[in-house]
Design a protein around this motif. Structure first.
Motif, short mmCIF file in Angstrom:
data_model
loop_
_atom_site.label_atom_id
_atom_site.label_comp_id
_atom_site.label_asym_id
_atom_site.label_seq_id
_atom_site.Cartn_x
_atom_site.Cartn_y
_atom_site.Cartn_z
N THR A 325 3.63 18.00 6.83
CA THR A 325 3.54 17.12 8.00
C THR A 325 4.94 16.69 8.42
N THR A 326 5.02 16.10 9.61
CA THR A 326 6.32 15.67 10.13
C THR A 326 6.75 14.34 9.54
N THR A 327 5.84 13.37 9.48
CA THR A 327 6.20 12.02 9.02
C THR A 327 5.23 11.47 7.98
N GLY A 328 4.28 12.29 7.54
CA GLY A 328 3.26 11.79 6.62
C GLY A 328 3.79 11.45 5.25
N LYS A 329 3.08 10.57 4.55
CA LYS A 329 3.48 10.16 3.20
C LYS A 329 2.33 9.44 2.52
N GLU A 330 2.34 9.47 1.19
CA GLU A 330 1.47 8.59 0.42
C GLU A 330 2.19 7.25 0.31
N ARG A 331 1.43 6.16 0.35
CA ARG A 331 2.03 4.83 0.43
C ARG A 331 1.79 3.98 -0.81
N THR A 332 2.75 3.10 -1.07
CA THR A 332 2.55 2.07 -2.07
C THR A 332 1.72 0.95 -1.43
N LEU A 333 1.26 0.00 -2.24
CA LEU A 333 0.50 -1.12 -1.68
C LEU A 333 1.36 -1.93 -0.72
N LYS A 334 2.63 -2.07 -1.03
CA LYS A 334 3.54 -2.80 -0.14
C LYS A 334 3.63 -2.11 1.22
N GLU A 335 3.66 -0.77 1.22
CA GLU A 335 3.72 -0.03 2.48
C GLU A 335 2.40 -0.11 3.24
N TRP A 336 1.28 -0.10 2.51
CA TRP A 336 -0.02 -0.30 3.17
C TRP A 336 -0.11 -1.70 3.76
N ASP A 337 0.38 -2.67 3.03
CA ASP A 337 0.38 -4.05 3.51
C ASP A 337 1.10 -4.15 4.86
N PHE A 338 2.22 -3.46 4.98
CA PHE A 338 3.01 -3.51 6.21
C PHE A 338 2.23 -2.95 7.40
N VAL A 339 1.67 -1.73 7.27
CA VAL A 339 1.01 -1.12 8.43
C VAL A 339 -0.28 -1.85 8.80
#
Length: 365
Positions: A325-339
């Motif tokens: 993918t171009t910008t895809g990623k698996e996220r940490t809980l902190k990153e999920w919290d942000f979005v």
């Protein structure tokens, strides 16, 4: 001092063997694909005798070369995919399935087989971009360098699926086999949250497998399988499920709840927030996000072996997102919290489903 020297020698000896995994790591994947292509697990499972199937019998069943099949089976037995055991008379040996090989049955739709996922990931379209992974890692974060998949194919995954129906079908089958495995777990973990929910939209639902499972689990639900129009053209016709074409970046059909599985990891934060905002604007009460959450603490010796393996899958998927993918990623809980917060949801909770996936339930209020 002596113990320290011994540890260094042991580490060096281990490294001298481990390095070969990286030289020939593709052999595991290729041998598994061979077993699936030839339907070896099915041949063993359907063997009419109660005895293990001998090499000669297996050759006859799948029309294979005895010499080559022996070598493939020898490797797969060593890897624990199949077992080699003596026959009753003790004069020869034969092969039996294992829980692992049964997960390679392409003909099974039992919620365990991942054969379609293996065939998808071993397709030429998915394999070629891996050889360009270093190019994206070495490029600046500005996105000036095309991601590996785009560089190889001249378009992203979704553009290729539109132009190549066979490739699109492979993706749909891969996602469907994972849905059969995961969605029942989600239903069990979140059973209380579906009370009073009349309509559910599966955003990016592919061929409708996930929504079909949900409406069986919760028969009072009206399900909407929502995906791009060319995907919906090939979706299943299922009782209680309406197939609707559209674009999640434009809008999401009105509903009481949204189910979105393994979609948001394909996109960077900006796009992820846009999708989540569109879900929120669909007048929903809650959204079920089925994704990985990477642990932020490092592995420790006390970590359970299963937890280590689950985390390894999450980290593998994260590298796959960089490749495909171009910008895809698996996220940490902190990153999920942000979005989730940026999308305007009031709160969220995380429920474990004993898998590398979990369920994040984001609430509108």
């Amino acid at each position: 001092m002596e113990e320290s020297k011994r540890n260094l020698v042991d580490e060096d000896a281990k490294a001298s063997l481990d390095i070969w995994r990286y030289a020939f790591g593709i052999v595991d994947m290729a041998a598994a694909k061979c077993a699936i292509d030839l339907k070896i697990p099915e041949a063993i499972e359907n063997h009419p005798s109660s005895q293990p199937i001998t090499l000669a019998e297996l050759c006859s069943t799948i029309s294979a070369s005895p010499t080559h099949l022996l070598r493939i089976m020898r490797f797969l037995v060593h890897q624990g995919v199949f077992k080699e055991v003596p026959t009753e008379d003790g004069l020869t040996t034969g092969y039996t399935n294992t829980p692992l090989s049964r997960r390679m049955m392409i003909t099974k739709r039992d919620g365990k087989s991942l054969a379609p996922m293996i065939l998808f990931q071993t397709s030429q379209e998915m394999l070629a971009p891996w050889l360009r992974l270093s190019s994206v890692v070495s490029s600046p974060d500005s996105g000036s360098h095309p991601p590996p998949f785009d560089a190889v194919h001249g378009k992203d995954v979704w553009g290729l699926t539109e132009d190549n129906p066979c490739f699109g079908e492979m993706i749909n089958e891969a996602m469907a086999c994972d849905a059969r495995r995961v969605v029942p777990r989600v239903a069990r973990a979140c059973h209380d949250l579906f009370d009073g929910v009349a309509t559910v939209v599966d955003v990016g639902g592919g061929n409708g497998e996930a929504m079909g499972i949900l409406v069986k689990e919760f028969p009072w639900i009206k399900g909407i399988n929502f995906d791009l129009p060319h995907v919906i053209e090939g979706a299943q016709i299922l009782d209680g499920v309406e197939n609707v074409g559209g674009n999640m970046f434009d809008s999401v059909p009105k509903c009481d709840a949204v189910f979105i599985k393994w979609v948001l990891h394909d996109w960077g934060d900006k796009d992820c927030i846009k999708i989540l905002k569109n879900c929120k604007e669909a007048n929903i009460g809650k959204i079920f996000i089925v994704e990985s959450v990477i642990k932020e603490k490092k592995n420790t010796k006390m970590m359970e072996e299963r937890d280590k393996k689950l985390e390894e899958v999450r980290l593998i998927l994260d590298v796959a997102m960089m490749t495909h993918t171009t910008t895809g990623k698996e996220r940490t809980l902190k990153e999920w919290d942000f979005v989730i917060n940026e999308a305007g949801f009031a709160r969220y909770e995380v429920r474990d489903i004993d898998d590398f996936h979990c369920v994040i339930i984001a609430y509108r209020s």
